[in-house]
Design a protein around this motif. Structure first.
Motif, short mmCIF file in Angstrom:
data_model
loop_
_atom_site.label_atom_id
_atom_site.label_comp_id
_atom_site.label_asym_id
_atom_site.label_seq_id
_atom_site.Cartn_x
_atom_site.Cartn_y
_atom_site.Cartn_z
N HIS A 372 0.79 -1.18 -0.02
CA HIS A 372 -0.15 0.09 -0.08
C HIS A 372 0.86 1.35 -0.06
O HIS A 372 2.18 1.30 0.56
CB HIS A 372 -1.14 0.06 1.30
N THR A 373 0.44 2.38 -0.72
CA THR A 373 0.81 3.53 -0.80
C THR A 373 0.02 4.81 -0.45
O THR A 373 -1.01 4.62 -0.23
CB THR A 373 1.79 3.75 -2.25
N PRO A 374 0.65 5.84 -0.43
CA PRO A 374 -0.30 7.13 -0.15
C PRO A 374 -1.37 7.07 -1.22
O PRO A 374 -2.23 7.63 -0.93
CB PRO A 374 0.61 8.30 -0.17
N SER A 375 -1.17 6.91 -2.55
CA SER A 375 -1.88 6.98 -3.36
C SER A 375 -2.72 5.84 -3.71
O SER A 375 -3.76 5.86 -4.65
CB SER A 375 -1.23 7.53 -4.52
N MET A 376 -2.38 4.59 -3.16
CA MET A 376 -3.08 3.57 -3.55
C MET A 376 -3.03 2.53 -2.14
O MET A 376 -1.90 1.91 -2.04
CB MET A 376 -2.35 2.65 -4.83
N SER A 377 -4.26 2.37 -1.81
CA SER A 377 -4.36 1.56 -0.58
C SER A 377 -4.26 0.17 -0.91
O SER A 377 -4.04 -0.62 0.35
CB SER A 377 -5.60 1.90 0.24
N ASN A 378 -4.57 -0.58 -2.00
CA ASN A 378 -4.44 -1.93 -1.91
C ASN A 378 -3.27 -2.72 -1.68
O ASN A 378 -2.19 -2.07 -1.93
CB ASN A 378 -5.02 -2.10 -3.56
N HIS A 379 -3.28 -3.65 -0.86
CA HIS A 379 -2.23 -4.41 -0.38
C HIS A 379 -2.28 -5.86 -0.75
O HIS A 379 -3.20 -6.41 -0.33
CB HIS A 379 -2.03 -4.18 1.23
N ILE A 380 -1.45 -6.35 -1.69
CA ILE A 380 -1.52 -7.71 -2.24
C ILE A 380 -0.15 -8.26 -1.83
O ILE A 380 0.62 -7.84 -2.65
CB ILE A 380 -2.10 -7.73 -3.55
N SER A 381 -0.06 -9.25 -1.08
CA SER A 381 1.24 -9.96 -0.76
C SER A 381 1.46 -11.27 -1.70
O SER A 381 1.49 -12.20 -0.99
CB SER A 381 1.53 -10.21 0.59
N GLY A 382 1.57 -11.01 -2.87
CA GLY A 382 1.98 -12.19 -3.91
C GLY A 382 3.54 -12.63 -3.89
O GLY A 382 4.16 -11.98 -3.32
N ARG A 383 3.70 -13.18 -4.96
CA ARG A 383 5.06 -13.70 -5.62
C ARG A 383 6.03 -14.01 -4.18
O ARG A 383 7.13 -13.41 -4.02
CB ARG A 383 5.71 -12.36 -6.15
N ASP A 384 5.54 -15.29 -3.56
CA ASP A 384 6.27 -15.42 -2.41
C ASP A 384 7.46 -16.05 -2.55
O ASP A 384 8.42 -15.80 -1.61
CB ASP A 384 5.51 -16.53 -1.72
N ASP A 385 7.99 -16.50 -3.61
CA ASP A 385 9.26 -17.05 -3.81
C ASP A 385 10.04 -17.84 -3.02
O ASP A 385 10.69 -17.69 -2.23
CB ASP A 385 10.22 -15.80 -3.83
N TYR A 386 9.37 -19.26 -3.04
CA TYR A 386 9.57 -20.25 -2.11
C TYR A 386 11.06 -20.56 -2.16
O TYR A 386 11.76 -20.53 -3.17
CB TYR A 386 8.83 -21.41 -2.49
N TYR A 387 11.54 -20.79 -0.65
CA TYR A 387 12.93 -21.35 -0.59
C TYR A 387 14.06 -19.96 -0.98
O TYR A 387 15.25 -20.38 -0.48
CB TYR A 387 13.31 -22.37 -1.38
N ASN A 388 13.61 -18.91 -1.16
CA ASN A 388 14.40 -17.78 -1.55
C ASN A 388 14.14 -16.72 -0.64
O ASN A 388 13.11 -16.61 0.15
CB ASN A 388 14.16 -17.47 -3.08
N HIS A 389 15.19 -15.92 -0.51
CA HIS A 389 14.96 -14.56 0.39
C HIS A 389 15.78 -13.47 -0.12
O HIS A 389 16.70 -13.77 -0.62
CB HIS A 389 15.37 -15.05 1.72
N SER A 390 15.54 -12.43 0.11
CA SER A 390 16.25 -11.02 -0.36
C SER A 390 17.47 -10.73 0.35
O SER A 390 18.42 -10.26 -0.25
CB SER A 390 15.31 -9.94 -0.15
N LEU A 391 17.52 -11.38 1.61
CA LEU A 391 18.96 -11.13 2.32
C LEU A 391 19.69 -12.46 2.67
O LEU A 391 20.76 -12.44 2.31
CB LEU A 391 18.58 -10.67 3.91
#
Length: 520
Positions: A372-391
């Motif tokens: 969600h952002t100041p201009s668009m409140s929709n919050h969708i948590s897709g693209r889970d990327d199983y077994y991977n991580h950003s850090l």
């Protein structure tokens, strides 16, 4: 390497600190079991999938590889007649064409009091609610990677709750430890790709059995969870290397147990600190006089969207963009699942066990991720990327995924990237086992898989693969499973684009026995 040697040294020291029994009925050196093993694999191409996978990481992709292995163990069952028990083990291998030149596969000491067990060190822990020989593997706590040295408090066998008259029973564990693949990560990436060191690991699991053990119908429900946290993350972005420190201390351990906090890179969008993942499990068993049948499911999750199948989606806009203003939620589909069936024919010889499994992992909460952002409140948590991580370098240890090996392990990557390059796939699997002759056992594995890559890196075309294994074991001493010689021969085959066109043979010779007998 140094970390593995340190683990074995500390474990040996812990054995020495345990007092010997003083009741005259035995000592800590009684009931010692030994195992000596030699294995060689020869392949055309890489080692085929099922000659390499689900062996607790003691395997190699090199077309010629093998090891000499020696283990000694005093199992807790040596004190089964007591309220308490002491066990320990040391299991080492000298391999060739492996990721290391010396492997401390297991080094542990454990103490049991009544039903509870405390284990310190690295120990191979079998999968729960699945057939360890015929299944493709659990999606969270599998048997595909080397054991991690941990302090583990467990209730290993079902304990019947006193108030339920045998109708409810539970088991589970809680563990904390540290991975040992720092040097391998550095060498594999050549310090040109993301890698970590001193990564901490937390795992926990709980299983509930509904139904009496002496009745034919029972159901089992379970949850397995894990978290990689702490450590140092090295994210290479041209030059220079960016180093990020993970959260440490008792607070970090608490937030690994109950997900909370945030990572340094989260910014305005706070997420739980570390890499959290897990599975929801269910199994229904029917035990008839001549056969047993079980149906089971394993649903993997990386965050709330795939764990609870619902996420909050009622944020405001403008200055209220990060405030919860509306009673609105986003519902996700329950698509990703591992479904299985296991049949055991109790008096079977040629055909004794059959396992059939279906895996679907393409959904991952959908193809859209939008905070969600100041201009668009929709919050969708897709693209889970199983077994991977950003850090962190994802759900792997020494290049092998710590869950189900149909998620393509980083060890297969030829560009030095520690990541799972295929986590969106559909697969069918068949496993068959039997004992047609006295002393002779066999198993057959056959898997069809179609992979689509990841959401970030889709394959140009879906990649299809077929992996096969035929394995036979002959035990020369048949009066007891412990003691004597055994020979195991296997033939493996891969055909397709996921693992390549590989064919190989594997020969293993094993000698087991008792160094001494328990004193009476």
């Amino acid at each position: 390497m140094k970390k593995e040697i340190l683990v074995s040294t500390l474990t040996l020291a812990s054995w020495a600190s345990v007092p010997a029994q003083t009741d005259g009925s035995g000592r800590l050196v009684d009931s010692l079991e030994y195992r000596v093993e030699a294995q060689v694999s020869i392949s055309d191409g890489a080692t085929p999938l099922w000659m390499n996978a689900n062996k607790y990481g003691l395997s190699s992709l090199d077309k010629t590889n093998g090891y000499l292995r020696a283990a000694i163990e005093r199992p807790l069952t040596a004190d089964s007649a007591r309220q308490w028990g002491i066990g320990y083990g040391l299991d080492v291998a000298v391999p060739f064409h492996y990721t290391s030149h010396f492997v401390v596969q297991q080094a542990f000491a454990e103490v049991r009091w009544l039903h509870g067990v405390l284990t310190v060190g690295s120990k191979e822990q079998p999968m729960e609610l699945k057939n360890n020989l015929l299944s493709t593997g659990s999606q969270t706590l599998g048997i595909n990677a080397r054991p991690v040295p941990m302090a583990r408090l467990s209730l290993p066998d079902y304990w019947e709750m006193p108030f339920a008259n045998g109708w409810l029973a539970l088991k589970g564990h809680v563990a904390y430890g540290m991975t040992t693949d720092d040097a391998w990560q550095r060498d594999f990436t050549q310090q040109q790709k993301r890698h970590t060191k001193h990564t901490m690991l937390h795992t926990k699991a709980g299983y509930l059995r509904i139904g009496r053990a002496d009745r034919p119908l029972t159901a089992e429900l379970g949850v397995e969870m894990a978290c990689q946290f702490g450590g140092t993350m090295m994210a290479v972005n041209n030059d220079p290397t960016i180093i990020m420190e993970g959260e440490k201390g008792l607070g970090a351990m608490a937030r690994a147990f109950v997900p909370g906090g945030s990572d340094a890179t989260d910014g305005d969008y706070h997420n739980a600190s570390g890499n959290h993942l897990g599975s929801l499990l269910a199994r229904v068993n029917y035990d008839a006089r001549k056969w047993r049948l079980a149906l089971y499911a394993d649903h993997f999750f990386e965050d709330h969207s795939s764990m609870l199948m619902v996420d909050y989606d009622g944020y405001g806009t403008g200055s209220d963009w990060d405030l919860r203003k509306h009673n609105r939620y986003f519902l996700y589909d329950l698509k990703d699942m591992m479904l299985g069936a296991e049949l055991n024919i109790k008096d079977g010889s040629w055909l004794r066990d059959i396992v059939v499994e279906y895996l679907y992992t393409k959904y991952q909460s959908g193809p859209v991720y939008h905070d969600h952002t100041p201009s668009m409140s929709n919050h969708i948590s897709g693209r889970d990327d199983y077994y991977n991580h950003s850090l962190y370098t994802g759900w792997q240890h020494w290049g092998m995924v710590m869950g189900n090996p149909l998620y393509r392990s980083p060890l297969y990557n030829d560009d030095g990237t520690i990541a799972v390059s295929n986590n969106r796939f559909v697969a069918w699997h068949l496993g068959i086992a039997g004992a047609p002759l006295n002393g002779l056992e066999y198993r057959l594995l056959a898997t069809w898989q179609r992979g689509y890559g990841t959401y970030d890196r889709l394959f140009e075309d879906p990649a299809t693969d077929v992996s096969l294994l035929a394995e036979a074991t002959y035990r020369f001493t048949r009066s007891s499973k412990l003691g004597g010689w055994a020979v195991r021969a296997a033939v493996g085959l891969d055909r397709g684009d996921l693992y390549g066109d590989n064919g190989g043979v594997q020969l293993t010779i094993v000698k087991t026995g008792l160094l001494n007998k328990k004193r009476k």
